[in-house]
Design a protein around this motif. Structure first.
Motif, PDB file in Angstrom:
ATOM      1  N   GLY A  50       0.788  -1.225   0.000  1.00 34.87           N
ATOM      2  CA  GLY A  50       0.000   0.000   0.000  1.00 34.87           C
ATOM      3  C   GLY A  50       0.822   1.278   0.000  1.00 34.87           C
ATOM      4  O   GLY A  50       0.265   2.373   0.208  1.00 34.87           O
ATOM      5  N   SER A  51       2.118   1.171  -0.229  1.00 37.72           N
ATOM      6  CA  SER A  51       2.965   2.374  -0.235  1.00 37.72           C
ATOM      7  C   SER A  51       2.529   3.330  -1.330  1.00 37.72           C
ATOM      8  O   SER A  51       2.040   2.911  -2.386  1.00 37.72           O
ATOM      9  N   PRO A  52       2.706   4.629  -1.116  1.00 33.92           N
ATOM     10  CA  PRO A  52       2.359   5.591  -2.172  1.00 33.92           C
ATOM     11  C   PRO A  52       3.333   5.486  -3.342  1.00 33.92           C
ATOM     12  O   PRO A  52       4.481   5.052  -3.172  1.00 33.92           O
ATOM     13  N   VAL A  53       2.880   5.862  -4.486  1.00 34.38           N
ATOM     14  CA  VAL A  53       3.726   5.817  -5.681  1.00 34.38           C
ATOM     15  C   VAL A  53       4.387   7.181  -5.891  1.00 34.38           C
ATOM     16  O   VAL A  53       3.905   8.217  -5.434  1.00 34.38           O
ATOM     17  N   GLY A  54       5.502   7.146  -6.627  1.00 31.51           N
ATOM     18  CA  GLY A  54       6.279   8.359  -6.824  1.00 31.51           C
ATOM     19  C   GLY A  54       5.564   9.435  -7.613  1.00 31.51           C
ATOM     20  O   GLY A  54       5.860  10.636  -7.466  1.00 31.51           O
ATOM     21  N   ILE A  55       4.616   9.029  -8.434  1.00 37.22           N
ATOM     22  CA  ILE A  55       3.943  10.033  -9.269  1.00 37.22           C
ATOM     23  C   ILE A  55       3.150  11.023  -8.423  1.00 37.22           C
ATOM     24  O   ILE A  55       2.989  12.188  -8.798  1.00 37.22           O
ATOM     25  N   THR A  56       2.699  10.572  -7.254  1.00 41.14           N
ATOM     26  CA  THR A  56       1.978  11.494  -6.371  1.00 41.14           C
ATOM     27  C   THR A  56       2.902  12.605  -5.897  1.00 41.14           C
ATOM     28  O   THR A  56       2.541  13.798  -5.918  1.00 41.14           O
ATOM     29  N   THR A  57       4.099  12.206  -5.496  1.00 39.86           N
ATOM     30  CA  THR A  57       5.085  13.217  -5.081  1.00 39.86           C
ATOM     31  C   THR A  57       5.429  14.136  -6.251  1.00 39.86           C
ATOM     32  O   THR A  57       5.530  15.359  -6.083  1.00 39.86           O
ATOM     33  N   ASP A  58       5.581  13.550  -7.437  1.00 34.15           N
ATOM     34  CA  ASP A  58       5.930  14.360  -8.620  1.00 34.15           C
ATOM     35  C   ASP A  58       4.836  15.387  -8.925  1.00 34.15           C
ATOM     36  O   ASP A  58       5.135  16.561  -9.214  1.00 34.15           O
ATOM     37  N   VAL A  59       3.592  14.938  -8.880  1.00 32.13           N
ATOM     38  CA  VAL A  59       2.482  15.844  -9.199  1.00 32.13           C
ATOM     39  C   VAL A  59       2.396  16.971  -8.186  1.00 32.13           C
ATOM     40  O   VAL A  59       2.197  18.145  -8.545  1.00 32.13           O
ATOM     41  N   MET A  60       2.566  16.632  -6.911  1.00 26.03           N
ATOM     42  CA  MET A  60       2.481  17.685  -5.890  1.00 26.03           C
ATOM     43  C   MET A  60       3.672  18.640  -5.969  1.00 26.03           C
ATOM     44  O   MET A  60       3.534  19.833  -5.712  1.00 26.03           O
ATOM     45  N   GLN A  61       4.831  18.098  -6.336  1.00 28.04           N
ATOM     46  CA  GLN A  61       5.991  18.981  -6.533  1.00 28.04           C
ATOM     47  C   GLN A  61       5.748  19.925  -7.703  1.00 28.04           C
ATOM     48  O   GLN A  61       6.201  21.078  -7.684  1.00 28.04           O
TER      49      GLN A  61
END
Length: 631
Positions: free
Chosen positions: A372-383
């Protein structure tokens, strides 16, 4: 008395005879006078006939003589320009800087006046002289124009604008002496040169624009090269960092040099010439600037996902430059806007392309973390959204031109094609709140992110619990990014309701995995006619269990055993998930809210079915409460 009377008569008779004699003489004299008068009339007529032609010829001769005198005067006047030509030619065929500028200009003035006088005679015989003087003035004009060029060129050696920018110094201008000389020469050339057709520049203005235009273009070429070189990427995946491109220095150089040039032009030319001369002078530099922006635009479109921020920065810097130039010079805004247009269109297209990129990358995920870990794209989009806050003014301007929601239009362009998009009915709302538009875009971005992650998790993760944890973790990353940046004040009002709705959905999906355990804690169905045991406080478990039939007791025992198995499995699974701190807390509370009261009620009623042996009732209320609190 008689003799005396006779003597008196005789005397009177004698007097009468004398009178008659005189009368006869008068008659004879009158006849002679009449004859003389007749002969005199005849003689007068003869004399008149003889003298008349002579008198007429004399008058005509006097008129002719007067005309000849006037012609001679006119010839003398006509000869004067011809006589002075040789004198002025010696001056005008020399260079103005050798004979003296004031003397040279005075000679041109005299020649020009002589030419006008000569043309006023309208004599065909003067055509050659007119042509000669015209040619002499052309020679003088060329010489004056060459000196004008030399003076302009003398103070037009290319500079390095970076030095002025770094020191905060003013850009160089003409000396007061040079400005005065140029102003004098321009006024002289303009005084007898008719303006070119179509409102184009005067010859002196053309010379100025050519020399100074080259000077500005050469001075700015290093800044142009620096803008292109700093755009090159060492790492293709690196995201553009604000201020790392040389376009800001390039814009400062353009602004400084153009404003200084405008001040020089105002010192030399007439007011109506200021903006046309400025536009012509800056045209080569603006053409080079436009070429640089087109090259940068090509680079941005090739690396749009990582370098779209460079487009926003360019829009901001160049727009501010155009406003400053408009304020200080009253011109050039349109030319700079035209140069900016390709980058601006790319910046507009990037908003929808970023949304599509988010959607595409999620759809291309072939697997999701099983824990269930978050994916990197979420961090990318928020950045991306965090970085956009550094470019809020240009992004707001772009969004106003698109209109609220215009970034979701299907007509938006792609990076590989045209950078234009069809305007929506909400486009060009210059009064729209830019911060609000950005908040709406951010909310749409987060919605696109979470909706696609949810869809993908339901396709790739089998259990609802895993889906819920995965979605909740990604929501937590998004919320954390908002709180830790300027997004908190910009988009919370728009994004938080959507985040809360997704959090509720993630929690519901996760707690679905615990409902099997909860189902085992539901009340048993009583089929006997005995009264239903009370379910309020002070429950006597022993009495309730004693009232049950053997089959019901066995059923309760199985429920406890099934609950224990489901609960232990769910707890183990819960602890195996990788949860963000906030997610673990919120999901743990949700499970506690779901199970704790159910188990407490069920245990209060039926724990005596085990008689304290622990064979069926594995956990008491305190133990369950502790485990749930520790989730």
């Amino acid at each position: 008395m008689a003799p005396a009377r006779h003597a008196a008569y005789a005397e009177e008779s004698a007097e009468v005879e004398v009178l008659y004699a005189n009368l006869e003489k008068m008659k004879s004299l009158s006849k002679k006078i009449q004859g003389s008068m007749g002969r005199l009339d005849v003689s007068g007529k003869v004399v008149q006939d003889a003298i008349g032609p002579i008198y007429g010829n004399t008058q005509r001769l006097q008129t002719t003589n007067s005309n000849i005198d006037r012609i001679m005067d006119a010839i003398d006047k006509a000869r004067q320009p011809l006589d002075m030509r040789n004198r002025e030619e010696q001056v005008l065929r020399e260079r103005p800087d050798r004979v003296g500028l004031s003397q040279y200009i005075a000679s041109m003035d005299r020649t020009n006046r002589a030419l006008k006088d000569l043309k006023a005679t309208n004599m065909k015989s003067n055509q050659k002289a007119v042509a000669d003087l015209n040619g002499l003035l052309e020679v003088g004009t060329r010489n004056l124009e060459q000196v004008f060029r030399d003076v302009v060129r003398q103070d037009s050696q290319p500079i390095e604008p970076l030095q002025q920018i770094m020191r905060g110094a003013e850009f160089p201008r003409f000396s007061s002496k040079s400005s005065a000389e140029l102003r004098t020469m321009n006024a002289q050339m303009s005084s007898f040169q008719s303006p070119a057709a179509g409102g184009t520049l005067s010859p002196s203005a053309k010379v100025y624009a050519q020399e100074r235009g080259q000077y500005i273009q050469l001075s700015l070429q290093n800044l142009s090269a620096a803008s292109l070189s700093t755009a090159r990427k060492v790492n293709a995946e690196a995201v553009y960092k604000p201020g790392s491109n040389g376009i800001g220095t390039y814009c400062s150089g353009i602004q400084g040099m153009f404003i200084a040039e405008y001040a020089c032009i105002c010192e030399i030319f007439q007011r109506e010439e200021w903006n046309p001369v400025l536009a012509a002078t800056c045209q080569p530099a603006l053409a080079a600037f436009g070429s640089t922006l087109r090259d940068l635009d090509g680079h941005i479109r090739t690396n749009l996902i990582t370098d779209c921020y460079l487009a926003y920065e360019i829009v901001d810097l160049v727009s501010n430059t155009s406003f400053q130039l408009e304020e200080k010079t009253g011109g050039l805004k349109q030319q700079i806007s035209d140069a900016l247009k390709p980058v601006r269109e790319t910046a507009k297209a990037s908003l929808s392309i970023l949304l599509n990129d988010t959607r595409t990358k999620i759809q291309q995920l072939m697997a999701l973390p099983s824990d269930g870990s978050p994916v990197g794209i979420t961090t990318d989009v928020m950045q991306r959204l965090q970085l956009m806050t550094a470019f809020l003014p240009p992004i707001s301007s772009i969004m106003r031109s698109l209109g609220d929601g215009g970034w979701t239009s299907s007509s938006s362009s792609t990076a590989g094609g045209s950078t234009s998009s069809l305007p929506t009915t909400k486009s060009f709302d210059v009064g729209a709140d830019g911060a609000q538009l950005f908040a709406h875009y951010s909310a749409d971005t987060i919605e696109t992110l979470l909706s696609n992650l949810d869809t993908r998790s339901r396709a790739l993760l089998k259990s609802k619990a895993a889906q819920g944890v995965f979605l909740a973790n990604n929501i937590c990353v998004a919320e954390r990014a908002i709180r830790a940046s300027d997004l908190a004040t910009l988009i919370s009002a728009s994004a938080q309701p959507k985040l809360d709705a997704w959090k509720k959905k993630a929690q519901s999906a996760y707690t679905d995995g615990w409902k099997e355990a909860a189902d085992h804690l539901l009340d048993v169905q009583y089929i006997s006619k005995a009264p239903r045991p009370p379910s309020t406080g002070g429950v006597d478990s022993a009495a309730i269990v004693k009232a049950l039939s053997s089959a019901d007791k066995k059923g309760i025992q199985e429920k406890f055993k099934s609950f224990n198995a489901c609960f232990d499995d769910s707890v183990a699974r819960h602890r195996a998930f990788r949860m963000e701190g906030e997610v673990r807390r919120d999901l743990g509370r949700a499970v506690q809210f779901l199970l704790e009261r159910l188990y407490s009620r069920f245990w209060d009623r039926y724990h005596e079915v085990d008689k304290g042996r622990g064979k069926y009732v594995k956990y008491d209320k305190q133990q369950i409460s502790g485990i749930l609190a520790g989730l």
